[in-house]
Design a protein around this motif. Structure first.
Motif, mmCIF file in Angstrom:
data_model
loop_
_atom_site.group_PDB
_atom_site.id
_atom_site.type_symbol
_atom_site.label_atom_id
_atom_site.label_comp_id
_atom_site.label_asym_id
_atom_site.label_seq_id
_atom_site.Cartn_x
_atom_site.Cartn_y
_atom_site.Cartn_z
ATOM 1 N N ASN A 1 3.640 0.287 2.812
ATOM 2 C CA ASN A 1 3.094 -0.690 3.873
ATOM 3 C C ASN A 1 3.072 -1.903 3.126
ATOM 4 O O ASN A 1 2.260 -2.238 2.275
ATOM 5 C CB ASN A 1 1.943 -0.339 4.530
ATOM 6 C CG ASN A 1 1.518 -1.340 5.671
ATOM 7 O OD1 ASN A 1 2.056 -2.442 5.659
ATOM 8 N ND2 ASN A 1 0.613 -1.001 6.165
ATOM 9 N N SER A 60 -5.326 -8.656 14.360
ATOM 10 C CA SER A 60 -5.566 -7.722 13.545
ATOM 11 C C SER A 60 -4.547 -6.804 12.626
ATOM 12 O O SER A 60 -3.330 -6.832 13.584
ATOM 13 C CB SER A 60 -6.324 -6.805 14.313
ATOM 14 O OG SER A 60 -6.595 -5.459 13.813
ATOM 15 N N GLY A 61 -4.567 -6.592 11.558
ATOM 16 C CA GLY A 61 -3.425 -5.838 10.647
ATOM 17 C C GLY A 61 -2.483 -6.908 10.150
ATOM 18 O O GLY A 61 -1.334 -6.519 9.630
ATOM 19 N N SER A 62 -2.783 -8.344 10.155
ATOM 20 C CA SER A 62 -1.669 -9.180 9.798
ATOM 21 C C SER A 62 -1.829 -9.196 8.185
ATOM 22 O O SER A 62 -1.216 -10.015 7.481
ATOM 23 C CB SER A 62 -2.025 -10.491 10.382
ATOM 24 O OG SER A 62 -3.398 -10.997 10.299
ATOM 25 N N GLY A 63 -3.152 -8.849 7.579
ATOM 26 C CA GLY A 63 -3.342 -8.825 6.236
ATOM 27 C C GLY A 63 -4.391 -9.720 5.577
ATOM 28 O O GLY A 63 -4.552 -9.906 4.552
ATOM 29 N N LYS A 64 -4.983 -10.209 6.509
ATOM 30 C CA LYS A 64 -6.282 -11.120 5.985
ATOM 31 C C LYS A 64 -7.330 -10.262 5.147
ATOM 32 O O LYS A 64 -7.649 -11.026 4.125
ATOM 33 C CB LYS A 64 -7.028 -11.687 7.438
ATOM 34 C CG LYS A 64 -6.110 -12.134 8.446
ATOM 35 C CD LYS A 64 -7.080 -12.727 9.511
ATOM 36 C CE LYS A 64 -7.685 -11.638 10.384
ATOM 37 N NZ LYS A 64 -6.880 -10.658 10.984
ATOM 38 N N THR A 65 -7.787 -9.208 5.606
ATOM 39 C CA THR A 65 -8.803 -8.662 4.675
ATOM 40 C C THR A 65 -8.146 -8.017 3.290
ATOM 41 O O THR A 65 -8.639 -8.509 2.384
ATOM 42 C CB THR A 65 -9.334 -7.175 5.307
ATOM 43 O OG1 THR A 65 -10.062 -7.736 6.611
ATOM 44 C CG2 THR A 65 -10.192 -6.507 4.572
ATOM 45 N N THR A 66 -6.900 -8.117 3.311
ATOM 46 C CA THR A 66 -6.024 -7.329 2.224
ATOM 47 C C THR A 66 -6.183 -8.600 1.181
ATOM 48 O O THR A 66 -6.101 -8.372 -0.003
ATOM 49 C CB THR A 66 -4.696 -6.726 2.494
ATOM 50 O OG1 THR A 66 -4.939 -5.734 3.372
ATOM 51 C CG2 THR A 66 -3.999 -6.593 1.375
ATOM 52 N N PHE A 120 0.704 -1.103 0.074
ATOM 53 C CA PHE A 120 -0.208 0.008 0.052
ATOM 54 C C PHE A 120 1.039 1.275 0.022
ATOM 55 O O PHE A 120 1.950 1.187 0.582
ATOM 56 C CB PHE A 120 -1.059 -0.018 1.339
ATOM 57 C CG PHE A 120 -2.054 -0.850 1.175
ATOM 58 C CD1 PHE A 120 -2.918 -1.037 0.282
ATOM 59 C CD2 PHE A 120 -1.998 -1.858 2.312
ATOM 60 C CE1 PHE A 120 -3.955 -1.880 0.261
ATOM 61 C CE2 PHE A 120 -3.229 -2.794 2.051
ATOM 62 C CZ PHE A 120 -4.081 -2.844 1.180
HETATM 63 N N1 LIG Z 1 -6.455 0.625 1.712
HETATM 64 C C1 LIG Z 1 -5.466 0.553 2.602
HETATM 65 N N2 LIG Z 1 -4.531 1.560 2.606
HETATM 66 C C2 LIG Z 1 -3.332 1.280 3.107
HETATM 67 N N3 LIG Z 1 -2.957 0.543 4.162
HETATM 68 C C3 LIG Z 1 -3.886 -0.399 4.384
HETATM 69 C C4 LIG Z 1 -5.353 -0.342 3.719
HETATM 70 N N4 LIG Z 1 -5.865 -1.493 4.189
HETATM 71 C C5 LIG Z 1 -4.884 -2.147 5.092
HETATM 72 N N5 LIG Z 1 -3.922 -1.513 5.150
HETATM 73 C C6 LIG Z 1 -2.761 -1.872 6.011
HETATM 74 O O1 LIG Z 1 -2.368 -3.158 5.805
HETATM 75 C C7 LIG Z 1 -2.033 -3.998 6.804
HETATM 76 C C8 LIG Z 1 -2.907 -5.096 6.688
HETATM 77 O O2 LIG Z 1 -4.393 -4.701 6.957
HETATM 78 P P1 LIG Z 1 -5.608 -5.752 6.881
HETATM 79 O O3 LIG Z 1 -5.525 -6.556 5.764
HETATM 80 O O4 LIG Z 1 -6.894 -4.886 6.946
HETATM 81 O O5 LIG Z 1 -5.392 -6.649 8.141
HETATM 82 P P2 LIG Z 1 -6.500 -7.456 8.956
HETATM 83 O O6 LIG Z 1 -7.813 -7.827 7.984
HETATM 84 O O7 LIG Z 1 -5.626 -8.970 9.244
HETATM 85 O O8 LIG Z 1 -6.676 -7.133 10.127
HETATM 86 C C9 LIG Z 1 -2.333 -3.279 8.103
HETATM 87 O O9 LIG Z 1 -1.118 -2.564 8.409
HETATM 88 C C10 LIG Z 1 -3.394 -1.986 7.506
HETATM 89 O O10 LIG Z 1 -3.053 -0.860 8.089
#
Ligand SMILES: Nc1ncnc2c1ncn2[C@@H]1O[C@H](COP(=O)(O)OP(=O)(O)O)[C@@H](O)[C@H]1O
Ligand SMILES: [Mg+2]
Length: 312
Positions: free
Chosen positions: A26, A48-54, A18
């Motif tokens: 990031n 939380s923040g490990s990248g699952k949603t991403t 990102f």
């Molecule tokens: N749209 C975005 N832009 C910038 N950074 C992002 C965005 N979405 C997530 N992040 C960052 O990417 C990392 C992984 O986030 P995320 O996938 O949401 O984690 P999880 O779902 O495991 O909690 C985190 O450091 C988060 O802050």
């Protein structure tokens, strides 16, 4: 549930950054590879923040511009190259269910229109009557009824709203659903109902799920296989039984040791394992290595040999 061993989703060495090139760059996904087989539920866990949603959103082609390298295949096609009719088809085949149904459902639309949105966009109804019939079927499928058609999302409980979110995702007859912490916001008493609903729907329709949760105890019940994430990497992959009952990576062990036990005696004796992530930063070459058949751990060859010895 892995019926024919056909891969529906394939991630190959995916790297995603990102804010590429900026000071706040990031690296959210670091060289992640795994497959999801048709008909299975692949659970993805990690804090939380490990990248699952991403990962979930990248598979749904929502982060194309952030992908640095690697490949995402859906049904054998490169998701990033989809265009025109193929892209439209993909958009209906791959759907998402969200953690917070309140935020993801348009509060000014009646339930029948919320659920029918995908039907309308994809012209899946012959006429108004067919549209209503389809919506009624969907509501019935998720345990709601036709009295609910004209109500608004805020008139429902959290569990019912999640059912509306599920009906809405199913409206376009998807093959694959990313369920992003779909039960985390629900009362514990409702969580099992929603998980069972998702399982029933899967059994009836042969759906494939990527089921995301931060808690291993939540995914083990629904998942065939589980991937454990930490700092953008997958550290362990195996069957639910492997990962939950025979964890190998220290991080997986720490996740499991943080789950409180319902039994007061073992709860008193529970010693949380604290994970020391320096082994991810020591510069040694690690990759996913197979420890027992189908059970992979992020490790050096020497570490993998130690793990193999311990399991003998
Ligand atoms: N749209 C975005 N832009 C910038 N950074 C992002 C965005 N979405 C997530 N992040 C960052 O990417 C990392 C992984 O986030 P995320 O996938 O949401 O984690 P999880 O779902 O495991 O909690 C985190 O450091 C988060 O802050
Ligand atoms: Mg998330």
């Amino acid at each position: 549930m892995v019926e024919n061993g056909k891969k529906l989703v394939e991630l190959k060495n995916l790297n995603l950054v990102f804010n590429k090139g900026k000071r706040n760059a990031n690296k959210a996904i670091n060289n992640v590879s795994f497959d999801i087989y048709e008909g299975e539920t692949f659970g993805l866990v990690g804090e939380s923040g490990s990248g699952k949603t991403t990962i979930g959103r990248a598979i749904l082609k929502l982060y194309d511009k952030d992908i640095e390298s690697g490949e995402i295949l859906f049904n054998g096609s490169d998701v990033r190259k989809l265009k025109g009719e193929n892209l439209k088809h993909f958009r209906s085949e791959a759907q998402m269910i969200f953690q917070d149904p309140q935020a993801s459902l348009n509060g000014r639309m009646r339930v029948k229109d919320v659920v029918a949105e995908g039907i309308d966009v994809n012209h899946l109804a012959k006429d108004a009557q067919d549209r209503t019939a389809q919506v009624e079927n969907l509501l019935q499928l998720v345990g709601l009824n036709h009295d609910h058609l004209t109500r608004y999302p805020h008139e429902f409980s959290g569990g019912q709203r999640q059912r509306i979110g599920i009906a809405r995702a199913l409206a376009v007859k998807p093959k694959f659903i990313v369920a992003d912490e779909p039960i985390s916001a629900l009362d514990v008493s409702i969580q099992a109902q929603v998980v069972n609903l998702l399982k029933d729907i899967q059994a009836q329709n042969g759906l494939t799920y990527l089921f995301i949760a931060h808690d291993l105890s939540m995914v083990k019940y629904i998942s065939d296989r589980i991937g454990v994430m930490h700092w953008g990497k997958i550290l362990e992959i195996g069957t639910s039984d492997d990962v939950y009952n025979h964890p190998i990576h220290p991080y997986t062990k720490s996740l499991l040791s943080s789950i409180p036990s319902p039994d007061p005696i073992s709860e008193r004796e529970r010693t949380p394992i604290v994970y020391d992530p320096t082994d991810e930063t020591d510069g040694q070459e690690r990759e996913m290595r197979e420890i027992t058949p189908g059970h992979f751990v992020f490790s050096t060859e020497a570490e993998a040999n130690v793990y193999r010895q311990h399991l003998k």
